[in-house]
Scaffold this motif. Structure first.
Motif, mmCIF file in Angstrom:
data_model
loop_
_atom_site.group_PDB
_atom_site.id
_atom_site.type_symbol
_atom_site.label_atom_id
_atom_site.label_comp_id
_atom_site.label_asym_id
_atom_site.label_seq_id
_atom_site.Cartn_x
_atom_site.Cartn_y
_atom_site.Cartn_z
ATOM 1 N N HIS A 241 42.163 43.833 43.011
ATOM 2 C CA HIS A 241 41.791 44.017 41.619
ATOM 3 C C HIS A 241 42.881 43.448 40.710
ATOM 4 O O HIS A 241 44.039 43.323 41.113
ATOM 5 C CB HIS A 241 41.615 45.505 41.274
ATOM 6 C CG HIS A 241 40.394 46.127 41.870
ATOM 7 N ND1 HIS A 241 40.322 46.502 43.200
ATOM 8 C CD2 HIS A 241 39.184 46.446 41.318
ATOM 9 C CE1 HIS A 241 39.126 47.020 43.449
ATOM 10 N NE2 HIS A 241 38.419 47.001 42.320
ATOM 11 N N ILE A 242 42.488 43.107 39.477
ATOM 12 C CA ILE A 242 43.454 42.817 38.427
ATOM 13 C C ILE A 242 43.188 43.767 37.266
ATOM 14 O O ILE A 242 42.085 44.299 37.122
ATOM 15 C CB ILE A 242 43.378 41.358 37.941
ATOM 16 C CG1 ILE A 242 42.012 41.044 37.323
ATOM 17 C CG2 ILE A 242 43.723 40.384 39.043
ATOM 18 C CD1 ILE A 242 41.981 39.750 36.545
ATOM 19 N N ALA A 251 46.687 46.643 28.276
ATOM 20 C CA ALA A 251 45.800 47.116 29.337
ATOM 21 C C ALA A 251 44.781 48.105 28.794
ATOM 22 O O ALA A 251 45.087 48.911 27.904
ATOM 23 C CB ALA A 251 46.619 47.766 30.440
ATOM 24 N N THR A 252 43.575 48.042 29.332
ATOM 25 C CA THR A 252 42.523 48.982 28.944
ATOM 26 C C THR A 252 42.472 50.197 29.859
ATOM 27 O O THR A 252 41.775 51.164 29.556
ATOM 28 C CB THR A 252 41.145 48.303 28.974
ATOM 29 O OG1 THR A 252 40.801 47.997 30.341
ATOM 30 C CG2 THR A 252 41.145 47.032 28.135
ATOM 31 N N GLY A 253 43.167 50.131 30.998
ATOM 32 C CA GLY A 253 43.090 51.186 32.002
ATOM 33 C C GLY A 253 42.067 50.915 33.077
ATOM 34 O O GLY A 253 42.022 51.623 34.088
ATOM 35 N N ASN A 254 41.243 49.884 32.883
ATOM 36 C CA ASN A 254 40.247 49.503 33.874
ATOM 37 C C ASN A 254 40.771 48.355 34.739
ATOM 38 O O ASN A 254 41.689 47.630 34.355
ATOM 39 C CB ASN A 254 38.953 49.066 33.189
ATOM 40 C CG ASN A 254 38.338 50.179 32.371
ATOM 41 O OD1 ASN A 254 38.341 51.339 32.778
ATOM 42 N ND2 ASN A 254 37.815 49.839 31.198
ATOM 43 N N PHE A 255 40.134 48.175 35.913
ATOM 44 C CA PHE A 255 40.512 47.102 36.829
ATOM 45 C C PHE A 255 39.273 46.322 37.247
ATOM 46 O O PHE A 255 38.188 46.880 37.396
ATOM 47 C CB PHE A 255 41.226 47.664 38.063
ATOM 48 C CG PHE A 255 42.601 48.195 37.758
ATOM 49 C CD1 PHE A 255 43.716 47.380 37.865
ATOM 50 C CD2 PHE A 255 42.777 49.503 37.332
ATOM 51 C CE1 PHE A 255 44.974 47.851 37.562
ATOM 52 C CE2 PHE A 255 44.037 49.993 37.028
ATOM 53 C CZ PHE A 255 45.138 49.152 37.146
ATOM 54 N N ILE A 256 39.450 45.017 37.422
ATOM 55 C CA ILE A 256 38.349 44.108 37.731
ATOM 56 C C ILE A 256 38.496 43.614 39.166
ATOM 57 O O ILE A 256 39.578 43.158 39.552
ATOM 58 C CB ILE A 256 38.370 42.893 36.782
ATOM 59 C CG1 ILE A 256 38.356 43.339 35.321
ATOM 60 C CG2 ILE A 256 37.215 41.950 37.073
ATOM 61 C CD1 ILE A 256 38.634 42.218 34.342
ATOM 62 N N PRO A 257 37.464 43.674 39.997
ATOM 63 C CA PRO A 257 37.569 43.132 41.362
ATOM 64 C C PRO A 257 37.850 41.630 41.331
ATOM 65 O O PRO A 257 37.197 40.883 40.600
ATOM 66 C CB PRO A 257 36.191 43.421 41.972
ATOM 67 C CG PRO A 257 35.613 44.510 41.135
ATOM 68 C CD PRO A 257 36.144 44.286 39.747
ATOM 69 N N VAL A 258 38.815 41.177 42.108
ATOM 70 C CA VAL A 258 39.125 39.742 42.127
ATOM 71 C C VAL A 258 37.975 38.943 42.737
ATOM 72 O O VAL A 258 37.854 37.740 42.491
ATOM 73 C CB VAL A 258 40.432 39.455 42.886
ATOM 74 C CG1 VAL A 258 41.611 40.107 42.199
ATOM 75 C CG2 VAL A 258 40.346 39.900 44.348
ATOM 76 N N SER A 259 37.124 39.609 43.502
ATOM 77 C CA SER A 259 35.993 38.914 44.105
ATOM 78 C C SER A 259 35.033 38.367 43.056
ATOM 79 O O SER A 259 34.262 37.447 43.331
ATOM 80 C CB SER A 259 35.241 39.850 45.058
ATOM 81 O OG SER A 259 34.766 40.999 44.362
ATOM 82 N N THR A 260 35.091 38.922 41.835
ATOM 83 C CA THR A 260 34.208 38.458 40.765
ATOM 84 C C THR A 260 34.821 37.323 39.954
ATOM 85 O O THR A 260 34.144 36.730 39.117
ATOM 86 C CB THR A 260 33.857 39.615 39.813
ATOM 87 O OG1 THR A 260 35.050 40.058 39.146
ATOM 88 C CG2 THR A 260 33.247 40.776 40.584
ATOM 89 N N ILE A 261 36.118 37.035 40.192
ATOM 90 C CA ILE A 261 36.808 35.972 39.447
ATOM 91 C C ILE A 261 37.583 35.129 40.453
ATOM 92 O O ILE A 261 38.720 35.443 40.799
ATOM 93 C CB ILE A 261 37.769 36.548 38.390
ATOM 94 C CG1 ILE A 261 37.065 37.591 37.523
ATOM 95 C CG2 ILE A 261 38.347 35.427 37.514
ATOM 96 C CD1 ILE A 261 37.986 38.324 36.592
#
Length: 452
Positions: A241-242, A251-261
């Motif tokens: 995640h990033i 930072a928003t406190g949320n994390f994004i899966p690197v698999s989507t980017i």
């Protein structure tokens, strides 16, 4: 000792290979990392030629603190394990953003080199004995201290910070230096940060330290403009995640899966593989990183996979820390000791086929910030002579975008702002705890060696 007088740690792993680190007390700065191999000397970190250049060429191989990265300007309520306080973040990057600890962070302070007359206070007797034994194997270390008073840059509590920088050689140096070996271990750089609230009881403060060091494994080759760029360096990060960021990089406190980017999936690829032009950064949505005027750069926090995270604690209860405590056995292992405990491999790897140099990183922090130096300006600052620069500030030959891979190991950005982290990895330190943070870089030469 002048804060700009380099302190050198050196070791030789074979008659033809050696490693040296120059440290400045000013900002606890890694001024040079000199790698000698195959008849050539490389300096693998960027930066100004002169030590005093770090005053204006900020955040180049310095420590940052008390708090790495960005937090919103304003007053924030703090609570960890029932202990409460407030922190007032001060602006420096913009009216709304406090960067790297505020207007005068740890990077702009003179650190004190400790000695037998003024020994470390935050390392146990067992740990100091382990450090002293390093010198029996030609390895070496230095420990520095910084005192930060209460309300320094708006942070509550008086904080004592000590940092140990060690240079560790291989256990079997006679086996190193053979060109037919798959890899040769030149040595390891280890940085250990300790911090403790002093003079007060039942208080809490944010602490999140890191070394803001920028690597280029090819610049010393001076093979033309391409050797100044890191786009052909291979980078692996064991992250899934990033951090999601707002348009101002908070930072928003949320994390994004690197698999989507795909641009952020650094399972193993060249840094420049997703970088479309001379900006040397991927074109990414604002939720990933702030966007420069040309729309290209990488400045993102990568959260490690759970299975890759270290079991070594980031905070130690003071009631269980005594003269016999030792949290450094694994951290100070020999450079050629591949025993990583339960972790099957390094958290991050940076390598260059052109120079034959390879760095493998380990840490007990939960993630790493990767910054591609895209905000650099060739008209400002200075470039080292060993990297083909004049060494003179303002000559128009400084480092530009894409000339370094900054890998800053620290815990999640502004974690204390989000309730999901309560009493967990919230990047808060109470007066009942000892902060413990380490990063280790194993430096290797991969055969066959590149020829200049």
């Amino acid at each position: 000792m002048s804060e700009f007088e380099p302190i050198s740690l050196t070791l030789s792993s074979s008659p033809t290979q050696s490693l040296a680190v120059e440290i400045l007390p000013y900002g606890l700065t890694i001024h040079r990392v000199l790698v000698k191999t195959d008849g050539r000397t490389h300096d693998i970190v960027i930066g100004p030629e002169e030590p005093q250049g770090h005053v204006t060429q900020k955040y180049t191989n310095t420590v940052v603190g008390r708090y790495a990265n960005r937090v919103p300007v304003g007053t924030h309520a703090l609570e960890r394990k029932g202990i409460k306080n407030e922190f007032t973040a001060q602006s420096n990057e913009s009216p709304h953003v406090s960067l790297h600890g505020g207007p005068v962070g740890f990077d702009a302070r003179p650190w004190t080199l400790l000695s037998a007359e003024d020994p470390p206070k935050l390392f146990s007797k067992a740990e100091l004995n382990r450090l002293d034994k390093l010198q029996e194997s030609s390895s070496s270390y230095a420990v520095f201290r910084l005192e930060s008073p209460a309300e320094d840059q708006g942070f509550p509590g008086s904080l004592t910070t000590e940092a140990c920088i060690a240079l560790i050689g291989p256990r079997n140096p006679q086996k190193q230096g053979y060109l037919d070996a798959p890899e040769n271990n030149l040595g390891s750089i280890v940085i250990i940060y300790r911090a403790k609230l002093v003079g007060e009881t039942k208080t809490v403060t944010p602490v999140n330290l890191t070394q803001h060091w920028g690597f280029n494994l090819e610049a010393s080759l001076q093979d033309g403009p391409e050797s100044l760029l890191v786009k052909d360096h291979a980078l692996t990060i064991r992250a899934d995640h990033i951090a999601e960021l707002a348009s101002n990089s908070l930072a928003t406190g949320n994390f994004i899966p690197v698999s989507t980017i795909p641009a952020h999936d650094h399972t193993a690829k060249l840094i420049g593989s997703d970088m479309p032009n001379s900006g040397y950064g991927a074109v990414l949505p604002p939720a990933c990183n702030a966007v420069l005027s040309d729309g290209h750069y990488i400045d993102d926090y990568y959260l490690f996979e759970d299975k890759a995270k270290s079991s070594i604690p980031t905070r130690i209860p003071l009631v269980s820390f005594d003269d016999k405590s030792d949290f450094l056995e694994d951290v100070l292992r020999a450079a050629d000791d591949e025993n990583r405990g339960s972790r099957p491999g390094p958290l991050a790897t940076l390598s260059s086929a052109r120079s034959g140099l390879k760095l493998e990183f380990d840490s007990n922090q939960h993630g790493v910030m990767f910054y591609s130096n895209a905000m650099a300006n060739v008209a400002k600052g200075a470039r080292k002579k060993i990297h083909g620069g004049s060494g003179i500030s303002g000559q128009g030959d400084a480092y530009g975008p894409g000339t370094a891979a900054f890998l800053e190991f620290h815990n999640p950005i502004a974690a204390f702002l989000y309730s999901a982290n309560k009493d967990g990895e919230d990047t808060l330190l109470t007066s009942d705890e000892l902060y413990h943070n380490y990063v280790r870089a194993d430096i290797k030469v991969v055969a066959p060696l590149a020829k200049a």
